[in-house]
Motif scaffolding. Sequence first.
Motif: not given
Length: 598
Positions: A411, A201, A421-422, A417-419, A414-415
Amino acid sequence: MKLSKIYSNHDERFVPINFRDGLNVVLAEIRLPENRNKDTHNLGKTTLGTLLDFCLLSKRHARMFLFKHINLFEDFVFFLEIELSSGSYLTIRREVKEATKISFKKHLSPRQNFQHLPEEKWDHYKVPFERSKSILDGILNLAAVRPWHYRKGLGYFLRTQDDYSDVFQLRRFASAHSDWKPYVAHILGFDAKLISDFYEKETEIEKLNSREKTIKSELGGSIEDLGRIEGLLLLKQQQADKQQAKLDSFDFRDQDKDKTRELVDQIDDEIADLNAERYTLMYNKKKILSSLEDGEMTFDPERAARLFKEAGVLFEGQIKRDYEQLIEFNEAITEERRLYLQEEKAEVESRLKEIGEELNRLGRLRSETLSYLSETDVVRKYKQTSNELVELRSDVLKLTRQRDDLQTLQKLRADIREAIDGKTHLVSALEREFKQKNSQVSDNVYKTIRLLFDEIIEDVLDQGALLTVSLNNQFHPEFGAEILDDSGNATSAQRGHTYKKLLCIAFDLALLRAHLGSGFPAFVYHDGVFESLDRRKKSNLLEVMRRYSNFGIQQIITLIDTDMPPDVDESPAFSEDEIVLKLHDEGPDGRLFNMPSW
């Protein structure tokens, strides 16, 4: 998995070694006084570990002694017999000359000799290297190290002198932490997948951030709102369509002023070339006319005879005849030359006529073209409209790129932020994992290894030892091994080479005992195990080794006789059965390989 026997196709140069289940001692005796104070003796006790690693399919590299001195070893074939957890045996055959072609043979009885076994009797014969490692990994079936390959942590069980510098990071782990730390955490009983996922990650976020930085750089540092860019793009595209419609409504015949100007320039060049040719032809014509006028013979023989007679000189006879013949010859030549000149004159006049006609045509064409160019209002309007269209299309292209980059940027963010969060979820999971595994009330492999590690150091040094696995500020696992004083505080003892080696030995033995019977190696090779320890600590360490041998852990240790533990009840520290190989410095027959030192 234990070692049973190692031998070669040259018993006279490499004496077979049979390993025992318990303690195996490789003893190097320094018999010559001049060698007593040397640091190295080149007898082969360290080389044995390298050879075992070779038979367990280490990669071929030029620095390894077998290949560094290929002229000495190229005809060797080595055989390593392994005892499997099932109680059966496996023999691995590996040549030096064809080091990437491996053969395997499973059998039920130990101490076999397959030097002359025919090809068809082998289960797998001269299999390519990578495929061989997969076959061996499957046969060994070390479930406790899955999903890693059997060779990943083999260095913990084949420790040479170069492998004592760090308890956890082996010399073969000279790579990114993400490559070896998950494995170490796994064999210590932690959830390695969490750690691997966390490193992955982090790498993903790093790559996304790098792409974001690149796109922001391409945007020039000014990042507009995507909605505004879309609006500007709509307006610019509409304006460009209008300008294109204007251009489509014009009728310019050849339709391109630049091409028309090129045509004028081409006509001028042709006119200039024709004028130059006409000048040359007219000059040639003048010379031809002059030559035709000068071609008549003016000499009269009769007049010459009268002149000679008056002067009293004889001109009759042969002289007169020669002159007449000369005149006749000259008139013949002159007539032929006149014919050629007249033909050339006709050709020149014909070409001059053609040039005149071509010049008249080009003149008219030039006049018409210049007349077209003189229509300045239409041309100016066309030029202005074209320039505006080019500008608008450039703006449209630029805005389109900006829009695409902004969409990609959105995009990416967003990726990211998602990463992130992960990663946050993984951090929480890691913290729970490490808290649970470090808890005193939790029974797990890690707790067992810590207690065994402390016990070994306590038995040898009469001091405690602490094995730690924690998360640092970046939530990466950190591994520590410390010797404690009476107050439980870390001392600087582990910083010395001797105590660092002792920590490595204790760690390896604790690992083996904690995983005993669970699909884990059950042997360990420790080179120079007693070096620099005082007599009492040597005895203590030997007692620990014998105790661990009784647990079912096979130990292969090497030492020089000067590092021998003290006798016990006037008996040698090691029995003759425990000494599986004795080396000495009195000649080639005392070395691991019975040949001169290389």
